[in-house]
Each structure stands twice: as C-alpha cells, then as structure tokens.
Design a protein around this motif. Structure first.
Motif, PDB file in Angstrom:
ATOM      1  N   LEU A 177     101.446  51.265  29.313  1.00 48.58           N
ATOM      2  CA  LEU A 177     102.187  52.345  28.672  1.00 48.58           C
ATOM      3  C   LEU A 177     103.093  51.759  27.603  1.00 48.58           C
ATOM      4  CD1 LEU A 177     103.268  54.567  31.722  1.00 48.58           C
ATOM      5  CD2 LEU A 177     101.232  54.779  30.281  1.00 48.58           C
ATOM      6  N   HIS A 178     103.158  52.441  26.486  1.00 53.92           N
ATOM      7  CA  HIS A 178     103.986  52.028  25.354  1.00 53.92           C
ATOM      8  C   HIS A 178     105.032  53.107  25.111  1.00 53.92           C
ATOM      9  CE1 HIS A 178     104.080  51.451  20.660  1.00 53.92           C
ATOM     10  NE2 HIS A 178     105.242  51.193  21.216  1.00 53.92           N
ATOM     11  N   ALA A 179     106.291  52.758  25.337  1.00 51.69           N
ATOM     12  CA  ALA A 179     107.412  53.674  25.103  1.00 51.69           C
ATOM     13  C   ALA A 179     108.422  52.983  24.194  1.00 51.69           C
ATOM     14  CB  ALA A 179     108.067  54.070  26.425  1.00 51.69           C
ATOM     15  N   ALA A 180     109.343  53.753  23.643  1.00 50.10           N
ATOM     16  CA  ALA A 180     110.380  53.186  22.780  1.00 50.10           C
ATOM     17  C   ALA A 180     111.475  54.216  22.568  1.00 50.10           C
ATOM     18  CB  ALA A 180     109.793  52.759  21.434  1.00 50.10           C
ATOM     19  N   ASP A 181     112.629  53.724  22.131  1.00 45.67           N
ATOM     20  CA  ASP A 181     113.727  54.600  21.677  1.00 45.67           C
ATOM     21  C   ASP A 181     114.166  55.603  22.744  1.00 45.67           C
ATOM     22  OD1 ASP A 181     113.980  53.814  18.686  1.00 45.67           O
ATOM     23  OD2 ASP A 181     111.832  54.080  18.994  1.00 45.67           O
ATOM     24  N   LEU A 182     114.494  55.079  23.921  1.00 43.79           N
ATOM     25  CA  LEU A 182     114.970  55.940  25.001  1.00 43.79           C
ATOM     26  C   LEU A 182     116.434  56.329  24.801  1.00 43.79           C
ATOM     27  CD1 LEU A 182     112.365  54.488  26.143  1.00 43.79           C
ATOM     28  CD2 LEU A 182     113.360  54.847  28.394  1.00 43.79           C
ATOM     29  N   HIS A 183     117.203  55.457  24.178  1.00 48.79           N
ATOM     30  CA  HIS A 183     118.606  55.729  23.839  1.00 48.79           C
ATOM     31  C   HIS A 183     119.400  56.256  25.034  1.00 48.79           C
ATOM     32  CE1 HIS A 183     118.398  54.948  19.484  1.00 48.79           C
ATOM     33  NE2 HIS A 183     117.151  55.375  19.589  1.00 48.79           N
ATOM     34  N   LEU A 184     119.283  55.570  26.160  1.00 49.52           N
ATOM     35  CA  LEU A 184     120.082  55.933  27.330  1.00 49.52           C
ATOM     36  C   LEU A 184     121.560  55.712  27.011  1.00 49.52           C
ATOM     37  CD1 LEU A 184     117.925  54.274  30.142  1.00 49.52           C
ATOM     38  CD2 LEU A 184     117.803  56.622  29.275  1.00 49.52           C
ATOM     39  N   PHE A 208     101.029  47.160  33.072  1.00 54.54           N
ATOM     40  CA  PHE A 208     102.447  46.940  32.769  1.00 54.54           C
ATOM     41  C   PHE A 208     102.936  48.056  31.841  1.00 54.54           C
ATOM     42  CE2 PHE A 208      99.859  44.365  29.892  1.00 54.54           C
ATOM     43  CZ  PHE A 208     100.311  44.744  28.639  1.00 54.54           C
ATOM     44  N   VAL A 209     104.242  48.042  31.576  1.00 57.10           N
ATOM     45  CA  VAL A 209     104.884  49.027  30.701  1.00 57.10           C
ATOM     46  C   VAL A 209     105.676  48.276  29.638  1.00 57.10           C
ATOM     47  CG1 VAL A 209     106.558  50.917  30.561  1.00 57.10           C
ATOM     48  CG2 VAL A 209     105.048  50.732  32.557  1.00 57.10           C
ATOM     49  N   LEU A 210     105.553  48.695  28.394  1.00 57.21           N
ATOM     50  CA  LEU A 210     106.320  48.114  27.286  1.00 57.21           C
ATOM     51  C   LEU A 210     107.357  49.125  26.801  1.00 57.21           C
ATOM     52  CD1 LEU A 210     103.540  46.494  25.047  1.00 57.21           C
ATOM     53  CD2 LEU A 210     104.972  45.377  26.778  1.00 57.21           C
ATOM     54  N   ILE A 211     108.597  48.661  26.601  1.00 59.04           N
ATOM     55  CA  ILE A 211     109.634  49.465  25.959  1.00 59.04           C
ATOM     56  C   ILE A 211     110.023  48.732  24.689  1.00 59.04           C
ATOM     57  CG2 ILE A 211     111.945  50.449  26.142  1.00 59.04           C
ATOM     58  CD1 ILE A 211     111.504  50.690  29.144  1.00 59.04           C
ATOM     59  N   ALA A 212     109.616  49.280  23.543  1.00 62.02           N
ATOM     60  CA  ALA A 212     109.721  48.567  22.265  1.00 62.02           C
ATOM     61  C   ALA A 212     111.039  48.841  21.554  1.00 62.02           C
ATOM     62  CB  ALA A 212     108.535  48.944  21.371  1.00 62.02           C
ATOM     63  N   GLY A 213     112.136  48.565  22.235  1.00 64.58           N
ATOM     64  CA  GLY A 213     113.446  48.615  21.612  1.00 64.58           C
ATOM     65  C   GLY A 213     114.230  49.884  21.846  1.00 64.58           C
ATOM     66  N   ASP A 214     115.573  49.745  21.749  1.00 60.47           N
ATOM     67  CA  ASP A 214     116.521  50.854  21.907  1.00 60.47           C
ATOM     68  C   ASP A 214     116.396  51.536  23.261  1.00 60.47           C
ATOM     69  OD1 ASP A 214     117.480  50.265  19.419  1.00 60.47           O
ATOM     70  OD2 ASP A 214     116.732  52.065  18.427  1.00 60.47           O
ATOM     71  N   LEU A 215     116.338  50.735  24.305  1.00 60.88           N
ATOM     72  CA  LEU A 215     116.459  51.303  25.652  1.00 60.88           C
ATOM     73  C   LEU A 215     117.821  51.988  25.778  1.00 60.88           C
ATOM     74  CD1 LEU A 215     115.558  51.678  28.615  1.00 60.88           C
ATOM     75  CD2 LEU A 215     116.581  49.443  29.105  1.00 60.88           C
ATOM     76  N   PHE A 216     118.861  51.336  25.229  1.00 61.47           N
ATOM     77  CA  PHE A 216     120.211  51.884  25.249  1.00 61.47           C
ATOM     78  C   PHE A 216     120.621  52.312  23.841  1.00 61.47           C
ATOM     79  CE2 PHE A 216     120.178  48.825  28.821  1.00 61.47           C
ATOM     80  CZ  PHE A 216     120.405  49.720  29.863  1.00 61.47           C
ATOM     81  N   ASP A 217     121.516  53.285  23.782  1.00 61.10           N
ATOM     82  CA  ASP A 217     121.953  53.776  22.476  1.00 61.10           C
ATOM     83  C   ASP A 217     122.888  52.789  21.779  1.00 61.10           C
ATOM     84  OD1 ASP A 217     121.828  55.972  20.561  1.00 61.10           O
ATOM     85  OD2 ASP A 217     123.958  56.223  20.974  1.00 61.10           O
ATOM     86  N   ASP A 218     123.658  52.039  22.568  1.00 59.72           N
ATOM     87  CA  ASP A 218     124.513  50.999  21.999  1.00 59.72           C
ATOM     88  C   ASP A 218     125.011  50.112  23.127  1.00 59.72           C
ATOM     89  OD1 ASP A 218     126.786  52.258  23.208  1.00 59.72           O
ATOM     90  OD2 ASP A 218     126.992  53.565  21.469  1.00 59.72           O
ATOM     91  N   HIS A 273     119.685  49.355  17.917  1.00 60.92           N
ATOM     92  CA  HIS A 273     120.837  49.962  18.584  1.00 60.92           C
ATOM     93  C   HIS A 273     121.357  49.098  19.724  1.00 60.92           C
ATOM     94  CE1 HIS A 273     121.496  54.182  17.060  1.00 60.92           C
ATOM     95  NE2 HIS A 273     120.417  53.823  16.392  1.00 60.92           N
ATOM     96  N   ASP A 274     120.509  48.267  20.303  1.00 63.33           N
ATOM     97  CA  ASP A 274     120.937  47.387  21.405  1.00 63.33           C
ATOM     98  C   ASP A 274     120.447  45.953  21.172  1.00 63.33           C
ATOM     99  OD1 ASP A 274     118.227  47.789  21.835  1.00 63.33           O
ATOM    100  OD2 ASP A 274     118.450  48.746  23.791  1.00 63.33           O
ATOM    101  N   PRO A 275     120.814  45.339  20.028  1.00 63.73           N
ATOM    102  CA  PRO A 275     120.322  43.993  19.714  1.00 63.73           C
ATOM    103  C   PRO A 275     120.839  42.941  20.691  1.00 63.73           C
ATOM    104  CG  PRO A 275     122.047  44.635  18.175  1.00 63.73           C
ATOM    105  CD  PRO A 275     121.733  45.854  18.983  1.00 63.73           C
ATOM    106  N   LEU A 276     120.181  41.806  20.680  1.00 70.51           N
ATOM    107  CA  LEU A 276     120.566  40.692  21.553  1.00 70.51           C
ATOM    108  C   LEU A 276     121.753  39.957  20.941  1.00 70.51           C
ATOM    109  CD1 LEU A 276     117.077  39.306  22.623  1.00 70.51           C
ATOM    110  CD2 LEU A 276     118.880  40.062  24.183  1.00 70.51           C
ATOM    111  N   LEU A 277     122.948  40.490  21.173  1.00 71.57           N
ATOM    112  CA  LEU A 277     124.183  39.879  20.696  1.00 71.57           C
ATOM    113  C   LEU A 277     124.956  39.294  21.867  1.00 71.57           C
ATOM    114  CD1 LEU A 277     125.360  42.785  18.355  1.00 71.57           C
ATOM    115  CD2 LEU A 277     124.291  40.654  17.639  1.00 71.57           C
TER     116      LEU A 277
END
Length: 397
Positions: free
Chosen positions: A5-12, A49-59, A88-92
């Motif tokens: 599954l391919h998901a993205a931009d959940l912005h939790l 497997f499942v892929l989440i291609a970024g922005d799981l969180f809004d910030d 929105h949730d970069p690796l900082l």
C-alpha cells in the motif's frame, strides 16, 4: 511478486481553526479513523508492507499523545510499515522522530527511513528512500539513486516527497524531482508524496511507474482553494496540486517482477466526505426533490455539506427552505448559500398578501426594488416580500 500500500500526506495533528470545537474534534479524529481503514486494507489485501511517503505529521509541534497514538496504531498493522519524512515533518534535530516513542521506531514492524541508502523491505524487494531534511530544498531528493548499484534480482522501489517536475512554473525550492526519475534510477516504481490529488505518470516505456496516492482523509470541499480547516501547505497555498477530491485514497500497488509494469488500484479509506453542490431551482417540485434527496442520504453524520442554490421560486416554495434547513441538521456540518435564489411571487400570491388597497402599493414598490441590479437592496426587498407573505399566510391559517 510484491504487493504493498502506498499512502502519503496524513498530516496527523492538523490544527483545525475554522470550525466549532466539537466539529473540529471530529475532523481531527477522522484522520486516525481513516488510518485505521488503511490498516484494514493492509489486512484485506494481504500486502507485504505499507509505505507512507512523507508528512505523517503536520509539523514537529505535534502533541505527544498524538505521536504516541500514531506509533502504536502503525505498530499494530499486519505488515511492516515504512515511514518517510516530508517537508512538514523533516528529519531535523529535536524533531518528533527524535522523541519517544519514535526515536526507537526502527523495528521489524515499523521503520522510519532516515538514510538515503537501499534497504530490503521484504525478500525480493528493495526500497530506495529519499528522506527530507528541511522544509524547502533546491536539490532533487531522488538524485542519489542514479549512482546506486544495480542488482539484477530484486524489485526496486523508490520513496520520495516533493514536486515532480512536470512543468516549468513549480517553485524551485519545493524538492523538485526529475520527471523521469523512475527510469533514470532504474526503479520499478517511485512512490511519491506531497501533492494531495491522486496522480499517475507514465515513463518512457509507457508504464505508470510514478504516482501520488492523494490524501487519506480530505482537507476541503472538492475543487475549492479555500481550506475550511484553516490548513495551509508550506509550499504555495493556491497550487492545484494541494486541492484534494473531497475523498481520501491510497494506492494498492502490485509488481509481478523486476521490469514489470506496476498494477495500481485506488482504495478509498476516508472517514468523512466533503460535498459542495450547486442546484438550480425553478419550481416547487425541484425543491421538493432536493429536500427528499438530502433527507435520505446515508452517513449524513460523516458528511460536510455545502449547498449553493440559484434560480427563481414562487413565495410558497421559498417558505419550504425551512424544511431543507431542518433535514440538513442531520449532517456533521452544513452551509446553505441562497444568495442567488430569487423570489418571484405569482399574481395569486400577490393578491393573497396585498389585496387591492394600500398594502398592494407597498407590495408593488417592494417588487420594483426586488428588480434592482444591486444585490443587497434586491435581497432585502425579496425578504420583505416573503415576510409579508408568510405573515398573511400564517394569520389566514
């Protein structure tokens, strides 16, 4: 063969600013309810497997309870979950990824893709992750894949977050990705995130090897640049790429072997629906049909409904708008715009209200004002006529 599954931009953790507190709470909760549907889809389709291609969180200011709830929910999936950072949730340093429980997330069940290097997802499939390290960048996050060693055996899947360079007017610092990045990197599929509408792109071989799944839970009414939640993307807010369809989707992807064309199938997982409708009404019968339709629609409590009415109705029909408002109370949120719906009473209705005396002259003056070109005086006159008709009609009853 591999299926995922391919998901993205959940912005939790999305902040809701334009609804009442009770509705805002339900809109926020819907993002988790839709994530639970992704878990159900993973089980139903027996994916690898499942892929989440970024922005799981809004910030990165996401509440600790939300971060923990997301972690526990993803860990409960029936297949491994791979999570990429987004703009929105970069690796900082000090980001949500560095705080418990996410700082210990690289297990067999849940893995944050922290490095740009190949990783075996399952036997026979290798991921090429392109993590995002800052909100904006002029670098192509997928560029490193071109120089990565190519093994003949496994299926090669890229995961990235940014704007595919399909036209010249995209912001240069929006993590631009080469149009044929999948072909250039010898990938069988490139799973993208960032754009909120589902889009699929063909490569030089004619196969759709690059795709955005869209959002899993909608943000706004379809086609409207206005975000009723108050959410604004870090990129240019008015861009059409960030307008979702009013429904939430993910992609089911199956690749039969190295070099095979991916099979892509959209799965709807949204909990809420957003409906924006325009209806032209010219008779009481048409208004009755609309009232009946709105009254019996399923899952009204999970729908945000905006109705825009236009046309001309007689006075008796206009009074029935109260019935329409009453049935709209079943919905989670409603908005009724009747600014383009105008009143034109029949001669019989005029006689019933005004007779032949002084009141008729008042009524005729209001009718003249109702024919004005300026919208506000016209609207006031129409409401005055309707109020007169309603009073006389109720007194007579």
């Amino acid at each position: 063969m591999v299926a995922f599954l391919h998901a993205a931009d959940l912005h939790l953790g999305l902040r809701i600013t334009r609804f009442s507190p009770d509705i805002a709470k339900k809109v926020r909760e819907a993002r988790f309810q839709a994530l639970e549907k992704i878990r159900e889809a993973a089980k139903e389709h027996h994916v690898d497997f499942v892929l989440i291609a970024g922005d799981l969180f809004d910030d990165h200011a996401v509440d600790g309870d939300i971060a923990k709830r997301a972690f526990e929910l993803l860990e409960s999936f029936p297949a491994p979950v791979y999570v990429l950072s987004g703009n929105h949730d970069p690796l900082l340093a000090g980001a949500v990824w560095d705080r418990p429980p996410w700082n210990t997330s690289n297990t067999n069940r849940l893995c944050v893709l922290r490095e740009a290097k190949p990783i075996e997802a399952v036997d026979g499939a290798v991921l090429f992750p392109c993590p995002v390290f800052r909100k904006t960048s002029t670098a192509d996050p997928t560029a490193w894949i071109v120089g990565a060693p190519v093994d003949e055996g496994p299926i090669r899947i890229g995961v990235a977050h940014g704007s595919l360079k399909v036209r010249a007017d995209l912001p240069i610092d929006d993590h631009l990705i080469a149009r044929h990045a999948a072909h250039d990197g010898k990938l069988d599929y490139l799973a993208l995130g960032h754009w909120h509408s589902r889009q699929q792109f063909r490569g030089p071989d004619g196969a759709e090897r690059i795709a955005y799944p869209g959002v899993h839970e909608p943000f706004r009414f379809p086609g409207s640049p206005e975000s009723r939640t108050g959410w604004v993307p870090y990129s240019a807010a008015a861009r059409e790429e960030f307008l979702d369809s009013g429904h939430g989707e993910i992609l089911h992807v199956r690749i039969d072997g190295p070099g095979a064309a991916p099979s892509l199938h959209a799965i709807e997982v949204s909990h809420l629906s957003w409906a924006d409708e325009r209806h032209e009404l010219t008779s009481a019968e048409e208004l009755s049909r609309l009232i009946d339709d709105v009254a019996v629609r399923p899952l009204a409590e999970r729908c945000l409904l905006r109705l825009r009415l236009e046309g001309v109705l007689e006075a008796q029909a206009m009074l029935r708008l109260q019935e329409l408002r009453a049935v709209m109370d079943r919905y989670l949120f409603t908005e009724l715009d009747e600014s383009e719906l105008h009143l034109k009473p029949t001669e019989a209705e005029i006689r019933e209200v005004a007779g032949d005396g002084v009141l008729r002259r008042v009524f005729e003056q209001l009718q003249g004002e109702a024919g004005a070109t300026e919208p506000e005086p016209r609207r006031v006159a129409e409401r005055a006529i309707l109020l007169l008709y309603q009073i006389v009609h109720e007194v007579g009853a």
